[in-house]
Design a protein around this motif. Structure first.
Motif, short mmCIF file in Angstrom:
data_model
loop_
_atom_site.label_atom_id
_atom_site.label_comp_id
_atom_site.label_asym_id
_atom_site.label_seq_id
_atom_site.Cartn_x
_atom_site.Cartn_y
_atom_site.Cartn_z
N ALA A 25 -5.57 3.96 -0.42
CA ALA A 25 -4.45 3.16 0.10
C ALA A 25 -3.95 3.73 1.42
CB ALA A 25 -3.32 3.11 -0.92
N GLN A 81 -6.62 2.99 4.18
CA GLN A 81 -6.69 1.57 4.53
C GLN A 81 -5.46 1.13 5.32
OE1 GLN A 81 -9.28 -0.93 4.09
NE2 GLN A 81 -7.84 -1.50 5.67
N SER A 82 -4.29 1.60 4.89
CA SER A 82 -3.07 1.18 5.58
C SER A 82 -2.99 1.75 6.99
CB SER A 82 -1.84 1.60 4.78
OG SER A 82 -1.83 2.99 4.57
N ILE A 139 2.02 1.82 -3.45
CA ILE A 139 0.97 2.41 -4.30
C ILE A 139 0.91 3.93 -4.10
CG2 ILE A 139 -1.53 2.58 -4.63
CD1 ILE A 139 -1.67 -0.44 -3.99
N ILE A 140 0.97 4.35 -2.82
CA ILE A 140 0.94 5.78 -2.52
C ILE A 140 2.15 6.48 -3.14
CG2 ILE A 140 0.95 7.51 -0.68
CD1 ILE A 140 -0.27 5.30 1.15
N LEU A 149 0.82 -1.21 0.00
CA LEU A 149 0.00 0.00 0.00
C LEU A 149 0.86 1.27 0.00
CD1 LEU A 149 -2.84 -0.99 2.51
CD2 LEU A 149 -2.97 -0.87 0.03
#
Length: 623
Positions: free
Chosen positions: A307, A310-311, A169-170, A166
């Motif tokens: 992301a 959620q993380s 992704i960020i 994640l």
């Protein structure tokens, strides 16, 4: 938290690694779980507001916050590695019970503020990407409770891997955003020079500090480092400190780059275009495509936001359990804890959005980060005291230079917060139609917190930590020392938990066995440290309970009873049957508090599970 760590305790072997790379890899992980809290949606709100209002001028605040975070997180990791205590446990050992209740309450407020940011960020991301209304998006965020529990049950390494994905992704999303935005690098470098253009900039700067240096992460890091199985020699601890610092440096610098990218993106798009009041994440998303000329810019922005939300949701859950166990010695089922934490954030979010509309979310996010910053002093100051204590740290206390740097950081944070609080209260008093009400409520409350802050600063200098076991003294129990028993078999085990249930359990045991029986008193440690390190644990609660168990033995032996003791570590419903099945006992006597139904869901059941796992009679007595 206790259950999750029980399932993964010492699951990562961090010693006997042959190469530097393998050692770095073994210790890598805890800081990445911490770093996601440094790039959560609350950071986005403060970074976007700072970049749109003041351009590149506040980049230096991000850099300063990152340096502060690195110092403080390394202190937190040091506390956990050396003492095998987390910050909450160390606080409970040092401060009086009343003070600890207040510190616990403040820590819970910080977690609620953090979770509010995560809820709003996730909901906004879902709204932007899929067009789902914001309130419905807020309600959907409840589902991440189950994702968290699934990941934890799969093991700490898999959860760390998920978080790193994640974070990746960020990071990649903002690399492309920077390519689209093409910031002015000269102004970026100039932004590293400290400046504060006005009172509004101070409010945003404090919000940035609160969003970056997060108080509950200090509690969490001191616990997460204990998931590594270490060589407990001096050389092994020194090695663990070194590689955890490397882990923290890499992870927190990645978080700094993400935060800097968000602020730079806002400066290069909104500030440059004269849009100085973009503080809402939704507005930022809406304006990215026309300003940058790419349809991918808003999509990548929304994906990175989801992301991030959620993380970072993992942080609040684990920290909440650590804080509850450490301060209150109260353990509830992790899924119950998670739902309670999430509902505490969802309810006010739904109410505020329903009343004031979706346009208020940016202000809510920034407010949540200012609340985090205001709570920082109450976590930082005890931490500095603990890692400076030679006796607690067993020779691994921090040096004078690090102590000085730590107190400077604490002074900066507390001073900025004090100025903000003073200015805000002064403004309220000047504009209020009824200032008397403020003088009777807000002002005394502010003075009370100032006194508390001064107390935790100076208390460890003038007092030593004391172990108060008077409330649990066995001499307070009303025991009936039966001389003759009614049970023909005479090897009796008694489960004790140093509560009022012990009185009933012991009296019942004496009625069964009388003076001729042999009694074994069993107590099980359930602390986080006990879950991780078993019999090697060296925490405050274990020290107290060992003393209490010996007091029980001495007092009962003086009365002529044959007493031995067994101290177990872990979950009682697992450990008690192990002790019973290994011994030659005739009967087990257990007291029960009599809670059923909802309380069983919250606290879990012990008696029923023990009954199914032992092959001898179980004598249950209700308190």
């Amino acid at each position: 938290m206790g259950k999750s760590l029980e399932e993964v305790h010492e699951s990562v072997h961090a010693h006997n690694k042959t190469s530097v790379f393998r050692k770095i890899l073994a210790f890598s992980g805890p800081a990445y779980l911490i770093s996601v809290g440094y790039m959560d949606p609350g950071n986005w709100a403060t970074d976007i507001a700072g970049g749109s209002q003041f351009g590149y001028a506040l980049i230096w605040v991000l850099l300063m916050s990152n340096i502060m975070a690195l110092l403080l997180q390394s202190l937190s990791a040091r506390l956990g590695i050396v003492t095998q205590r987390d910050l909450a446990q160390a606080s409970r050992e040092t401060y009086p019970k009343f003070i600890n209740y207040i510190l616990y309450f403040l820590a819970e407020i910080a977690i609620a503020a953090c979770d509010l940011a995560e809820v709003l960020g996730m909901a906004i991301g879902i709204n932007l990407l899929f067009g789902i209304p914001l309130i419905e998006g807020v309600l959907i965020t409840v589902l991440d409770t189950f994702l968290l529990l699934f990941l934890i049950n799969k093991g700490i390494r898999k959860m760390e891997a998920f978080i790193i994905v994640l974070v990746g992704i960020i990071g990649f999303s903002f690399i492309f955003e920077m390519i689209f935005a093409q910031p002015e690098m000269g102004k970026v470098i100039y932004g590293l020079i400290p400046s504060l253009p006005g009172h509004a900039a101070l409010y945003i700067a404090i919000g940035i500090i609160g969003a970056t240096v997060m108080p509950h992460n200090l509690y969490l890091h001191s616990a997460l480092v204990q998931t590594r199985k270490l060589d407990r020699s001096a050389a092994g601890i020194k090695e663990a400190l070194k590689y955890n610092f490397i882990d923290s440096t890499i992870a927190l610098n990645l978080a700094f780059l993400v935060n800097a990218a968000i602020l730079i993106l806002a400066a290069a798009t909104f500030y440059k275009s004269g849009m100085f009041n973009v503080s809402e994440i939704q507005d930022a998303h809406q304006f990215l495509e026309p300003l940058l000329g790419s349809k991918w810019a808003p999509i990548l922005f929304a994906v990175a936001l989801i992301a991030a939300g959620q993380s970072s949701t993992i942080t609040g859950t684990l920290a909440g359990q650590i804080i509850m166990e450490g301060y209150l010695n109260l353990r509830i089922q992790p899924w119950v804890r998670r739902i309670i934490t999430r509902l505490v954030a969802i309810v006010p979010a739904v109410i505020v959005i329903s009343i004031f509309g979706e346009g208020v979310t940016g202000k809510l996010l920034i407010l949540s980060q200012v609340i985090l910053s205001l709570q920082l002093g109450f976590a930082i100051i005890p931490l500095i005291h603990f890692v400076s204590d030679k006796s607690k740290m067993k020779g691994f206390h921090i040096g004078k230079l690090t102590q000085t740097a730590s107190w400077i950081v604490a002074s900066i944070i507390v001073s900025l917060n004090a100025k903000l609080v003073f200015d805000e209260i002064n403004g309220w008093l000047e504009t209020s139609e009824n200032p008397i009400l403020l003088w009777l409520t807000v002002v005394p409350l502010a003075i009370g917190f100032l006194i508390l802050l001064l107390y935790i600063v100076f208390n460890p200098f003038v007092t030593k930590s004391k172990i108060d076991i008077q409330n649990h003294s066995p001499h307070n129990l009303k025991l009936q020392f039966s001389k003759s028993g009614c049970y023909d078999k005479k090897n009796i085990a008694v489960s004790v938990d140093f509560s009022s249930a012990d009185e009933v359990a012991l009296n019942s045991a004496f009625e069964l066995g009388g003076i001729d029986a042999k009694y074994t008193l069993i107590h099980v440690e359930e602390t986080v440290g006990a879950m991780i390190y078993g019999g090697n644990v060296d925490d405050h609660e274990t020290l107290i309970d060992e003393k209490l168990l010996n007091e029980y033995k001495e007092m009962l032996s003086e009365k002529g009873y044959k007493i031995s003791t067994e101290l177990g570590f872990g979950k009682p419903n697992k450990v008690i049957p192990q002790i019973i099945n290994k011994g030659k006992f005739d009967v087990l006597v257990m007291g029960t508090h009599g809670h059923t139904n909802f309380k069983d869901l919250v606290f879990g059941t012990t008696v029923d599970r023990v009954r199914r796992k032992i092959s001898i009679p179980l004598f249950i007595v209700k308190n």
